[in-house]
Write an enzyme that holds these catalytic residues in place. Structure first.
Site, PDB file in Angstrom:
ATOM      1  N   THR A  28       0.824  -1.161   0.061  1.00 34.67           N
ATOM      2  CA  THR A  28      -0.108  -0.100  -0.115  1.00 34.67           C
ATOM      3  C   THR A  28       1.025   1.239  -0.015  1.00 34.67           C
ATOM      4  O   THR A  28       0.071   2.361  -0.211  1.00 34.67           O
ATOM      5  CB  THR A  28      -1.042   0.094   1.310  1.00 34.67           C
ATOM      6  OG1 THR A  28      -0.296  -0.225   2.272  1.00 34.67           O
ATOM      7  CG2 THR A  28      -2.023  -1.156   1.040  1.00 34.67           C
ATOM      8  N   THR A  48       7.138  -0.043   1.978  1.00 31.95           N
ATOM      9  CA  THR A  48       7.108   0.424   3.391  1.00 31.95           C
ATOM     10  C   THR A  48       5.878   0.509   4.001  1.00 31.95           C
ATOM     11  O   THR A  48       5.807   0.629   5.362  1.00 31.95           O
ATOM     12  CB  THR A  48       7.584   1.957   3.275  1.00 31.95           C
ATOM     13  OG1 THR A  48       6.927   2.634   2.373  1.00 31.95           O
ATOM     14  CG2 THR A  48       9.157   2.032   2.861  1.00 31.95           C
ATOM     15  N   SER A  49       4.938  -0.034   3.509  1.00 32.00           N
ATOM     16  CA  SER A  49       3.561  -0.408   4.016  1.00 32.00           C
ATOM     17  C   SER A  49       2.629  -1.391   3.438  1.00 32.00           C
ATOM     18  O   SER A  49       2.794  -1.354   2.204  1.00 32.00           O
ATOM     19  CB  SER A  49       2.658   0.929   4.591  1.00 32.00           C
ATOM     20  OG  SER A  49       1.576   0.529   5.368  1.00 32.00           O
ATOM     21  N   SER A  50       1.908  -2.129   4.094  1.00 27.30           N
ATOM     22  CA  SER A  50       1.114  -2.998   3.072  1.00 27.30           C
ATOM     23  C   SER A  50      -0.128  -3.595   4.049  1.00 27.30           C
ATOM     24  O   SER A  50      -0.023  -3.283   5.394  1.00 27.30           O
ATOM     25  CB  SER A  50       2.107  -4.460   2.999  1.00 27.30           C
ATOM     26  OG  SER A  50       2.359  -5.052   3.877  1.00 27.30           O
TER      27      SER A  50
END
Length: 341
Positions: A28, A48-50
């Site tokens: 994400t 770096t985000s998921s």
């Protein structure tokens, strides 16, 4: 950390539902800032985000052993999915979730509000916990940490549980899901309950090694035949053991111009390296610097093989204000104490 691809998905609710409940992680955010709504076409970058797989999220919440009335601190809000599930189970006022990235936190808070949960969504460094609402019955982390911060132990009630993925050497794999119970004396003890893989906490993520690797490994203090092939480190449990034996080390794979396989283990903090070159049916290892990295890793791997190759769930863990101690059985070579400095 490897690169990943992210693309903007259409707004069809049926398409979103199908994708959200697939058993796969959804990236994400890339490179700490880029989200799908900012991209007109497919883009690549470092994740770096998921959104973690639903199976993993539900499995971790089940392992947390929550009961009615429990309060939970979550480290790493991400999309807010796991926080929403815990709000549904425990009530929104019993869930506190922290996220270090303000943009990610804002999107998660909006999603939680849309889902009907006005929970405590905080922006800040989750490694420090959130003392204002402590103590908690449970702490759960959806990022990997090099060690369980003692702030989490201090903010958990005696008898409470801390659940977190530990990656002692910041590797992307070879990590374990630690479940420890907090004692009344400020310590915590438990074990690794299984394999687990999450993005590293941002402040602990290791930067990729840059520059000419062959130059960094040009001057060796010793050279010998490796007793264990470095390719063994591509397996999960050996990789976990290597990180316990040399917490600051990184594994790097490369190929020489003539096609020969190369492997390196670098520890920048201790200014040491081990470099491998495949020769015939074996490997030669060259080591340099004050720490003989491969000697330490090799000793652990041989002891593990002699012990019958137990899996990661055989690992016990004790956390104190000054150290983390890991051990497998009664073998001295399978015991590591990581002192906090």
């Amino acid at each position: 950390m490897s690169t990943a691809q992210m693309r903007l998905i259409g707004t069809d609710p049926e398409q979103w539902a199908e994708i959200a409940y697939r058993d796969e992680s959804l990236v994400t955010q890339l490179d700490g800032h880029l989200t799908a709504d900012q991209a007109a076409e497919s883009v690549t970058g470092v994740p770096t985000s998921s959104s973690t797989t639903p199976v993993t999220v539900v499995g971790m919440i089940e392992a947390l052993d929550v009961e009615d009335g429990h309060t939970v601190l979550e480290i790493g809000t991400g999309t807010g999915y796991s926080a929403a599930l815990m709000c549904h189970r425990l009530g929104e006022d019993n869930v506190t979730t922290t996220e270090v990235d303000p943009g990610v936190a804002a999107r998660a808070d909006a999603a939680l509000e849309t889902a009907g949960y006005s929970t405590w969504t905080m922006t800040g460094d989750g490694l420090l916990g959130h003392p204002r609402r402590a103590p908690y019955d449970r702490v759960i982390a959806t990022c990997a940490v090099r060690r369980i911060p003692h702030t989490w132990v201090r903010q958990t009630k005696p008898g409470g549980i801390v659940l977190a993925t530990v990656a002692p050497g910041s590797w992307a794999y070879g990590t374990g899901l630690a479940k420890v119970t907090v004692n009344g004396d400020g310590t915590a003890e438990g074990r690794i309950i299984g394999e687990s893989s999450f993005m590293q906490a941002r402040s602990q993520a290791a930067a990729p090694l840059a520059g000419d690797l062959s130059a960094r490994a040009a001057y060796a203090d010793s050279e010998r035949e490796a007793k264990v092939a470095p390719t063994l480190l591509e397996e999960w449990m050996p990789a976990f053991l290597a990180q316990l034996a040399t917490p600051g080390a990184q594994l790097v794979r490369a190929t020489r111009e003539d096609g020969a396989s190369l492997r390196y283990v670098f520890d920048a903090d201790r200014e040491s390296f081990a470099a491998f070159i495949e020769k015939g049916s074996g490997w030669t290892v060259r080591q340099g610097g004050p720490a003989a990295l491969w000697d330490d890793i090799e000793q652990a791997l041989i002891a593990w093989q002699d012990a019958g190759r137990p899996d990661v769930s055989a690992t016990r863990l004790r956390v104190t204000p000054r150290s983390h101690t890991y051990w497998i059985g009664d073998t001295p070579a399978l015991r590591w104490e990581h002192r906090l400095v």
